[in-house]
Design a protein around this motif. Structure first.
Motif, PDB file in Angstrom:
ATOM      1  N   PHE A  83       0.830  -1.197   0.000  1.00 20.04           N
ATOM      2  CA  PHE A  83       0.000   0.000   0.000  1.00 20.04           C
ATOM      3  C   PHE A  83       0.872   1.257   0.000  1.00 20.04           C
ATOM      4  O   PHE A  83       2.053   1.209   0.343  1.00 20.04           O
ATOM      5  CB  PHE A  83      -0.913   0.033   1.241  1.00 20.04           C
ATOM      6  N   GLN A  84       0.262   2.366  -0.358  1.00 17.59           N
ATOM      7  CA  GLN A  84       0.901   3.679  -0.243  1.00 17.59           C
ATOM      8  C   GLN A  84      -0.108   4.611   0.415  1.00 17.59           C
ATOM      9  O   GLN A  84      -1.220   4.762  -0.083  1.00 17.59           O
ATOM     10  CB  GLN A  84       1.275   4.229  -1.625  1.00 17.59           C
ATOM     11  N   PHE A  85       0.269   5.204   1.534  1.00 21.43           N
ATOM     12  CA  PHE A  85      -0.649   6.083   2.254  1.00 21.43           C
ATOM     13  C   PHE A  85      -0.088   7.498   2.318  1.00 21.43           C
ATOM     14  O   PHE A  85       1.138   7.683   2.358  1.00 21.43           O
ATOM     15  CB  PHE A  85      -0.873   5.565   3.683  1.00 21.43           C
ATOM     16  N   PRO A  86      -0.965   8.508   2.358  1.00 21.06           N
ATOM     17  CA  PRO A  86      -0.485   9.882   2.543  1.00 21.06           C
ATOM     18  C   PRO A  86       0.277   9.974   3.871  1.00 21.06           C
ATOM     19  O   PRO A  86      -0.098   9.314   4.846  1.00 21.06           O
ATOM     20  CB  PRO A  86      -1.784  10.706   2.617  1.00 21.06           C
ATOM     21  N   ALA A  87       1.331  10.752   3.895  1.00 19.92           N
ATOM     22  CA  ALA A  87       2.155  10.981   5.103  1.00 19.92           C
ATOM     23  C   ALA A  87       2.996   9.764   5.507  1.00 19.92           C
ATOM     24  O   ALA A  87       3.725   9.808   6.492  1.00 19.92           O
ATOM     25  CB  ALA A  87       1.313  11.442   6.294  1.00 19.92           C
ATOM     26  N   GLN A  88       2.909   8.686   4.736  1.00 22.27           N
ATOM     27  CA  GLN A  88       3.777   7.522   5.003  1.00 22.27           C
ATOM     28  C   GLN A  88       5.216   7.892   4.643  1.00 22.27           C
ATOM     29  O   GLN A  88       5.457   8.457   3.581  1.00 22.27           O
ATOM     30  CB  GLN A  88       3.312   6.337   4.145  1.00 22.27           C
ATOM     31  N   GLU A  99      -6.746  -2.422   3.383  1.00 20.26           N
ATOM     32  CA  GLU A  99      -6.374  -1.071   2.937  1.00 20.26           C
ATOM     33  C   GLU A  99      -7.444  -0.052   3.325  1.00 20.26           C
ATOM     34  O   GLU A  99      -7.131   1.043   3.816  1.00 20.26           O
ATOM     35  CB  GLU A  99      -6.163  -1.065   1.418  1.00 20.26           C
ATOM     36  N   GLU A 100      -8.702  -0.411   3.146  1.00 13.85           N
ATOM     37  CA  GLU A 100      -9.793   0.526   3.463  1.00 13.85           C
ATOM     38  C   GLU A 100      -9.868   0.803   4.962  1.00 13.85           C
ATOM     39  O   GLU A 100     -10.128   1.928   5.390  1.00 13.85           O
ATOM     40  CB  GLU A 100     -11.125  -0.007   2.925  1.00 13.85           C
ATOM     41  N   ALA A 101      -9.622  -0.222   5.781  1.00 12.53           N
ATOM     42  CA  ALA A 101      -9.646  -0.032   7.242  1.00 12.53           C
ATOM     43  C   ALA A 101      -8.535   0.918   7.680  1.00 12.53           C
ATOM     44  O   ALA A 101      -8.735   1.776   8.549  1.00 12.53           O
ATOM     45  CB  ALA A 101      -9.497  -1.377   7.944  1.00 12.53           C
ATOM     46  N   ILE A 102      -7.352   0.776   7.071  1.00 14.57           N
ATOM     47  CA  ILE A 102      -6.222   1.660   7.415  1.00 14.57           C
ATOM     48  C   ILE A 102      -6.513   3.088   6.975  1.00 14.57           C
ATOM     49  O   ILE A 102      -6.303   4.043   7.729  1.00 14.57           O
ATOM     50  CB  ILE A 102      -4.901   1.142   6.791  1.00 14.57           C
ATOM     51  N   LYS A 103      -7.028   3.240   5.746  1.00 16.30           N
ATOM     52  CA  LYS A 103      -7.349   4.583   5.242  1.00 16.30           C
ATOM     53  C   LYS A 103      -8.373   5.272   6.149  1.00 16.30           C
ATOM     54  O   LYS A 103      -8.233   6.456   6.459  1.00 16.30           O
ATOM     55  CB  LYS A 103      -7.905   4.492   3.809  1.00 16.30           C
TER      56      LYS A 103
END
Length: 314
Positions: free
Chosen positions: A10-15, A304-308
């Motif tokens: 995954f790639q998340f904002p602020a990661q 992924e959706e739970a983390i977002k």
């Protein structure tokens, strides 16, 4: 067969970084870690070729239960578990040692004893012990924390002499390790189990020591069934275990111990299913709760959706 999660990307904002461990995928943020417990399985420090359905969920949920149950003894890193396979917590700076504590002469300690050694990690082991006998009192046998390859046994004296951990911090780690193990043994006893040995990892966050990673799971701990323990010891029989040892034994029987040139035996659907069933059995026996299988049809999307959702709300 249910879907299993071998890895995430995954790639998340602020990661700001990503780390792939033997079993966990770790998403690194400035002050937080988002840790995904995959279904990868390792033995003899080797990740086996096929993931095990529900293994990650089992480990994540057992760890969450025990971290909560010991938070009165030792502060821990967890802030939330937004998904059955995900834990979010403080980004601690880990100590470069694992605190292994043993109540019984089993596993690695038993193999060393059988080879004639009476000292492990600078700690003496009494003469005349049989495999799986209880030590007079639990012993702490630390290992170095290797980022790759094998962890190595190390003594308290060497840890202090090499400056791996300061004397002041190490005394706290020892105190916490003994308190956690005692609580773990008490909780195991209530379920008709014996907590034989386990390992704890610790880190620092803003100058304070926290318990990190998983605890009292079948990957990090060995359990015996209490019923029949004394009789089996008397008769020299193997103990009934609740741990990952059954996976190691299957590998050994098929000629694999992680040594150079050895090949992992074929993991058939039947073997994978049997390991999955054992992990679920472990969960139910250790926690005393029924295991509720999470949805696996779109497991990566679910995670992924739970983390977002967590990141958006926090």
């Amino acid at each position: 067969m249910s879907h299993a999660i071998k890895e995430t990307n995954f790639q998340f904002p602020a990661q700001i970084d990503f780390y792939k461990g033997k079993v966990r995928d770790v998403y690194i943020f400035e002050k937080e870690l988002v840790v995904v417990a995959s279904d990868r399985i390792s033995a003899f420090d080797v990740v086996l070729p096929r993931p095990i359905p529900f293994k990650g969920q089992v480990l994540n949920q057992i760890a969450a239960k025990f971290l909560e149950a010991t938070s009165d003894l030792v502060p821990n890193w967890v802030t939330d578990t937004p998904d059955p396979n995900v834990t979010v917590g403080k980004r601690c700076e880990p100590f470069k040692v694992e605190m292994v504590i043993r109540g019984y002469l089993s596993g690695h300690a038993a193999r060393e004893y059988k080879a004639g050694k009476r000292m492990i990690c600078g700690v003496p082991m009494p003469e005349g012990m049989k495999e799986n006998d209880a030590f007079p009192s639990p012993i702490i046998t630390p290992t170095t924390k290797a980022s790759e390859g094998h962890d190595e046994d190390i003594s308290k004296e060497d840890i202090l002499a090499k400056g791996i951990v300061s004397k002041e911090d190490y005394e706290v780690l020892e105190k916490y390790t003994r308190a956690l193990f005692q609580r773990g043994q008490e909780m195991a006893k209530e379920k008709g189990l014996i907590l034989v040995d386990t390992k704890y990892e610790f880190g620092k966050y803003e100058g304070k020591i926290y318990l990190i990673d998983e605890i009292h799971t079948p990957d990090s701990s060995r359990y015996f069934y209490a019923d029949g323990y004394e009789q089996n010891q008397k008769e020299g029989k193997a103990q009934r275990q609740l741990s990952k040892e059954f996976v190691r034994q299957w590998l050994i029987k098929n000629g694999f111990q992680g040594k150079d040139g050895q090949v992992v035996p074929e993991m058939t659907d039947e073997i994978v299913q049997s390991i999955s069933d054992r992990y679920i059995e472990l969960f139910e026996k250790i926690t005393g709760e029924n295991f509720v299988k999470a949805e696996t049809d779109a497991i990566e999307t679910r995670i992924e959706e739970a983390i977002k959702k967590y990141l958006n709300e926090n």
